[in-house]
Design a protein around this motif. Structure first.
Motif, PDB file in Angstrom:
ATOM      1  N   VAL A 162      -6.958   3.885   0.269  1.00  0.00           N
ATOM      2  CA  VAL A 162      -7.506   4.024   1.625  1.00  0.00           C
ATOM      3  C   VAL A 162      -9.037   4.052   1.587  1.00  0.00           C
ATOM      4  CG1 VAL A 162      -7.672   5.559   3.622  1.00  0.00           C
ATOM      5  CG2 VAL A 162      -5.455   5.114   2.577  1.00  0.00           C
ATOM      6  N   MET A 163      -9.617   4.731   0.603  1.00  0.00           N
ATOM      7  CA  MET A 163     -11.085   4.761   0.478  1.00  0.00           C
ATOM      8  C   MET A 163     -11.642   3.354   0.285  1.00  0.00           C
ATOM      9  SD  MET A 163     -11.874   8.145  -1.843  1.00  0.00           S
ATOM     10  CE  MET A 163     -13.621   7.784  -1.981  1.00  0.00           C
ATOM     11  N   GLN A 164     -10.953   2.556  -0.534  1.00  0.00           N
ATOM     12  CA  GLN A 164     -11.407   1.185  -0.790  1.00  0.00           C
ATOM     13  C   GLN A 164     -11.240   0.302   0.442  1.00  0.00           C
ATOM     14  OE1 GLN A 164      -9.000   0.231  -4.224  1.00  0.00           O
ATOM     15  NE2 GLN A 164     -10.537   0.942  -5.681  1.00  0.00           N
ATOM     16  N   LYS A 165     -10.074   0.403   1.089  1.00  0.00           N
ATOM     17  CA  LYS A 165      -9.782  -0.465   2.229  1.00  0.00           C
ATOM     18  C   LYS A 165     -10.637  -0.134   3.453  1.00  0.00           C
ATOM     19  CE  LYS A 165      -6.812  -3.220   0.501  1.00  0.00           C
ATOM     20  NZ  LYS A 165      -7.151  -4.660   0.405  1.00  0.00           N
ATOM     21  N   LEU A 166     -10.910   1.172   3.647  1.00  0.00           N
ATOM     22  CA  LEU A 166     -11.669   1.592   4.835  1.00  0.00           C
ATOM     23  C   LEU A 166     -13.125   1.884   4.518  1.00  0.00           C
ATOM     24  CD1 LEU A 166      -9.074   3.991   6.525  1.00  0.00           C
ATOM     25  CD2 LEU A 166      -9.319   1.535   6.769  1.00  0.00           C
ATOM     26  N   ASN A 167     -13.504   1.700   3.245  1.00  0.00           N
ATOM     27  CA  ASN A 167     -14.887   1.951   2.816  1.00  0.00           C
ATOM     28  C   ASN A 167     -15.338   3.370   3.182  1.00  0.00           C
ATOM     29  OD1 ASN A 167     -17.284   1.213   1.567  1.00  0.00           O
ATOM     30  ND2 ASN A 167     -18.204   0.490   3.470  1.00  0.00           N
ATOM     31  N   LEU A 168     -14.524   4.348   2.781  1.00  0.00           N
ATOM     32  CA  LEU A 168     -14.799   5.751   3.112  1.00  0.00           C
ATOM     33  C   LEU A 168     -15.400   6.489   1.921  1.00  0.00           C
ATOM     34  CD1 LEU A 168     -11.430   6.744   4.858  1.00  0.00           C
ATOM     35  CD2 LEU A 168     -13.557   6.095   5.983  1.00  0.00           C
ATOM     36  N   THR A 169     -16.196   7.498   2.217  1.00  0.00           N
ATOM     37  CA  THR A 169     -16.652   8.422   1.180  1.00  0.00           C
ATOM     38  C   THR A 169     -15.557   9.481   0.996  1.00  0.00           C
ATOM     39  OG1 THR A 169     -17.697   9.935   2.748  1.00  0.00           O
ATOM     40  CG2 THR A 169     -19.052   8.116   1.885  1.00  0.00           C
ATOM     41  N   GLN A 170     -15.672  10.289  -0.047  1.00  0.00           N
ATOM     42  CA  GLN A 170     -14.696  11.357  -0.258  1.00  0.00           C
ATOM     43  C   GLN A 170     -14.716  12.356   0.900  1.00  0.00           C
ATOM     44  OE1 GLN A 170     -14.891  13.195  -4.119  1.00  0.00           O
ATOM     45  NE2 GLN A 170     -14.673  11.263  -5.211  1.00  0.00           N
ATOM     46  N   PHE A 221       0.826  -1.210   0.000  1.00  0.00           N
ATOM     47  CA  PHE A 221       0.000   0.000   0.000  1.00  0.00           C
ATOM     48  C   PHE A 221       0.862   1.262   0.000  1.00  0.00           C
ATOM     49  CE2 PHE A 221      -2.349  -3.263   2.485  1.00  0.00           C
ATOM     50  CZ  PHE A 221      -3.282  -3.558   1.514  1.00  0.00           C
ATOM     51  N   GLN A 222       2.153   1.104  -0.179  1.00  0.00           N
ATOM     52  CA  GLN A 222       3.053   2.254  -0.209  1.00  0.00           C
ATOM     53  C   GLN A 222       2.657   3.176  -1.366  1.00  0.00           C
ATOM     54  OE1 GLN A 222       5.126   5.006   0.182  1.00  0.00           O
ATOM     55  NE2 GLN A 222       6.324   3.560   1.414  1.00  0.00           N
ATOM     56  N   PRO A 223       2.228   4.394  -1.057  1.00  0.00           N
ATOM     57  CA  PRO A 223       1.791   5.294  -2.129  1.00  0.00           C
ATOM     58  C   PRO A 223       2.939   5.854  -2.957  1.00  0.00           C
ATOM     59  CG  PRO A 223       1.653   6.408  -0.020  1.00  0.00           C
ATOM     60  CD  PRO A 223       2.033   4.991   0.276  1.00  0.00           C
ATOM     61  N   ARG A 224       4.143   5.878  -2.356  1.00  0.00           N
ATOM     62  CA  ARG A 224       5.271   6.487  -3.070  1.00  0.00           C
ATOM     63  C   ARG A 224       5.816   5.550  -4.131  1.00  0.00           C
ATOM     64  NH1 ARG A 224       7.857  10.790  -2.412  1.00  0.00           N
ATOM     65  NH2 ARG A 224       6.877  11.203  -0.415  1.00  0.00           N
ATOM     66  N   ARG A 244       4.878  -5.972  14.669  1.00  0.00           N
ATOM     67  CA  ARG A 244       3.568  -5.725  15.260  1.00  0.00           C
ATOM     68  C   ARG A 244       2.491  -6.345  14.384  1.00  0.00           C
ATOM     69  NH1 ARG A 244       4.209   0.747  16.633  1.00  0.00           N
ATOM     70  NH2 ARG A 244       5.760   0.532  18.299  1.00  0.00           N
ATOM     71  N   GLN A 245       1.369  -6.644  14.989  1.00  0.00           N
ATOM     72  CA  GLN A 245       0.249  -7.207  14.236  1.00  0.00           C
ATOM     73  C   GLN A 245      -0.765  -6.111  13.920  1.00  0.00           C
ATOM     74  OE1 GLN A 245       0.262 -10.202  12.824  1.00  0.00           O
ATOM     75  NE2 GLN A 245       2.311 -10.224  13.704  1.00  0.00           N
ATOM     76  N   TYR A 246      -0.945  -5.850  12.662  1.00  0.00           N
ATOM     77  CA  TYR A 246      -1.894  -4.840  12.206  1.00  0.00           C
ATOM     78  C   TYR A 246      -2.885  -5.471  11.237  1.00  0.00           C
ATOM     79  CZ  TYR A 246       1.143  -0.999  13.816  1.00  0.00           C
ATOM     80  OH  TYR A 246       1.882  -0.121  14.561  1.00  0.00           O
ATOM     81  N   GLU A 247      -4.107  -4.943  11.244  1.00  0.00           N
ATOM     82  CA  GLU A 247      -5.050  -5.307  10.180  1.00  0.00           C
ATOM     83  C   GLU A 247      -4.556  -4.692   8.880  1.00  0.00           C
ATOM     84  OE1 GLU A 247      -8.903  -3.919  11.220  1.00  0.00           O
ATOM     85  OE2 GLU A 247      -9.007  -5.071  13.088  1.00  0.00           O
ATOM     86  N   GLU A 248      -4.931  -5.322   7.776  1.00  0.00           N
ATOM     87  CA  GLU A 248      -4.484  -4.844   6.457  1.00  0.00           C
ATOM     88  C   GLU A 248      -4.879  -3.385   6.231  1.00  0.00           C
ATOM     89  OE1 GLU A 248      -6.146  -6.301   2.586  1.00  0.00           O
ATOM     90  OE2 GLU A 248      -4.286  -7.437   2.541  1.00  0.00           O
ATOM     91  N   SER A 249      -6.104  -3.036   6.668  1.00  0.00           N
ATOM     92  CA  SER A 249      -6.590  -1.666   6.460  1.00  0.00           C
ATOM     93  C   SER A 249      -5.726  -0.650   7.204  1.00  0.00           C
ATOM     94  CB  SER A 249      -8.051  -1.542   6.913  1.00  0.00           C
ATOM     95  OG  SER A 249      -8.172  -1.863   8.291  1.00  0.00           O
ATOM     96  N   LYS A 250      -5.233  -1.036   8.396  1.00  0.00           N
ATOM     97  CA  LYS A 250      -4.378  -0.134   9.179  1.00  0.00           C
ATOM     98  C   LYS A 250      -3.027   0.063   8.500  1.00  0.00           C
ATOM     99  CE  LYS A 250      -6.636   1.301  12.771  1.00  0.00           C
ATOM    100  NZ  LYS A 250      -7.896   1.376  12.024  1.00  0.00           N
ATOM    101  N   VAL A 251      -2.517  -0.997   7.866  1.00  0.00           N
ATOM    102  CA  VAL A 251      -1.236  -0.888   7.156  1.00  0.00           C
ATOM    103  C   VAL A 251      -1.360   0.155   6.042  1.00  0.00           C
ATOM    104  CG1 VAL A 251       0.461  -2.111   5.732  1.00  0.00           C
ATOM    105  CG2 VAL A 251      -0.583  -3.268   7.686  1.00  0.00           C
ATOM    106  N   ALA A 252      -2.481   0.117   5.320  1.00  0.00           N
ATOM    107  CA  ALA A 252      -2.722   1.086   4.234  1.00  0.00           C
ATOM    108  C   ALA A 252      -2.850   2.496   4.800  1.00  0.00           C
ATOM    109  CB  ALA A 252      -3.994   0.705   3.475  1.00  0.00           C
TER     110      ALA A 252
END
Length: 296
Positions: free
Chosen positions: A156-164, A62-65, A123-131
């Motif tokens: 992040v919008m897809q993983k966390l199901n967020l609106t704009q 999920f690295q954006p760079r 550390r143990q993270y959920e996939e969405s938190k990693v993103a």
């Protein structure tokens, strides 16, 4: 029995504190809050720093760079050669080994030095938190290109199901900013690559996005780079192209009804322009077309 003035003041003060607490709870957690909550820069009590083999570590998916500043990595590599790695990277364990949550530049610098291991906290993270953490780190600490920012928002919008709107609150930006940034992903890939290399600015991209023809967008983008055009110049050129496109559309639709009638009469698709009529058919259909035209 009525409460005294002192009691009334106490009640009012308590209400104000309650309202303030409720307001603070209503506020959306920002990405800065996220970094603090997950202690990305800290070694927590009881945590162990292990030396992990680089061969077992994979970059954050999920690295954006997409473009790393090689000069900064060279500087960090030199520092690691002289002093070692000061701050451990943070990893998440996976079936295949480990994935980087925080510290990809350190990981790349250690690779460049030629070391086999890197100090790390697992550390143990959920996939969405990693993103989410990957986006937070890059937006808060490094200058992403606008395309990298757009891709990060989308993930992040897809993983966390967020609106704009929800994403805008989370990253501390206006909704219009988020909408404009995400809109860049509709540009042709060739143009996105130019933005990734910082050859085109956000202003250039917004002017280009007003055009619909993908080929014209690419051609104009190339002209911007070649002639070093300003945003104002591009906006003017985009307006001219837009007018041309509207005129062309009007011309194309001028004989739309006649095209339909002729197509129905001869049974072959036709196109009518100011100077010619085009009939679409295969070579073996020529005789049939002639017969139908003579009958008409």
């Amino acid at each position: 029995m009525h409460p005294s003035h002192r009691q009334q003041d106490s009640i009012i003060l308590w209400q104000r504190r309650l309202w303030k607490t409720m307001d603070e709870q209503k506020k959306a957690r920002t990405l800065v809050d996220l970094l603090k909550e997950h202690h990305v820069d800290d070694v927590l009590e009881g945590e162990v720093i292990d030396e992990i083999e680089l061969s077992e570590i994979k970059p954050n998916p999920f690295q954006p760079r997409r473009m790393f500043d090689q000069e900064k990595i060279n500087e960090l590599s030199q520092s690691i050669k002289e002093h070692g790695v000061f701050q451990p990277v943070i990893l998440k364990r996976t079936r295949e080994g480990y994935v980087i949550v925080s510290g990809e530049r350190r990981y790349r610098a250690v690779q460049q030095v030629g070391l086999k291991t890197i100090p790390a906290i697992v550390r143990q993270y959920e996939e969405s938190k990693v993103a989410e953490i990957a986006l937070a780190e890059n937006l808060q600490r490094e200058n992403l290109t606008t395309i990298e920012e757009a891709e990060a928002y989308k993930i992040v919008m897809q993983k966390l199901n967020l609106t704009q709107g929800e994403l805008a609150e989370k990253v501390g930006k206006s909704r219009s900013h988020v909408t404009n940034i995400l809109g860049l992903l509709n540009l042709p890939e060739e143009v996105q690559d130019m933005m990734l290399r910082n050859q085109l600015s956000m202003g250039h991209a917004r002017a280009l996005s007003k055009l619909e023809d993908q080929e014209k967008i690419i051609k104009l983008a190339q002209t911007i780079v070649q002639k070093d055009l300003s945003v104002r110049q591009v906006e003017e050129l985009a307006k001219i192209e837009e007018k041309k496109n509207k005129i062309q559309i009007k011309k194309e639709h001028r004989f739309k009804q006649e095209e339909r009638q002729l197509t129905e009469r001869i049974g072959y698709r036709t196109r009518i322009s100011d100077k010619k009529i085009t009939i679409f058919f295969d070579e073996e259909q020529l005789e049939d077309v002639i017969k139908r035209l003579l009958k008409s």
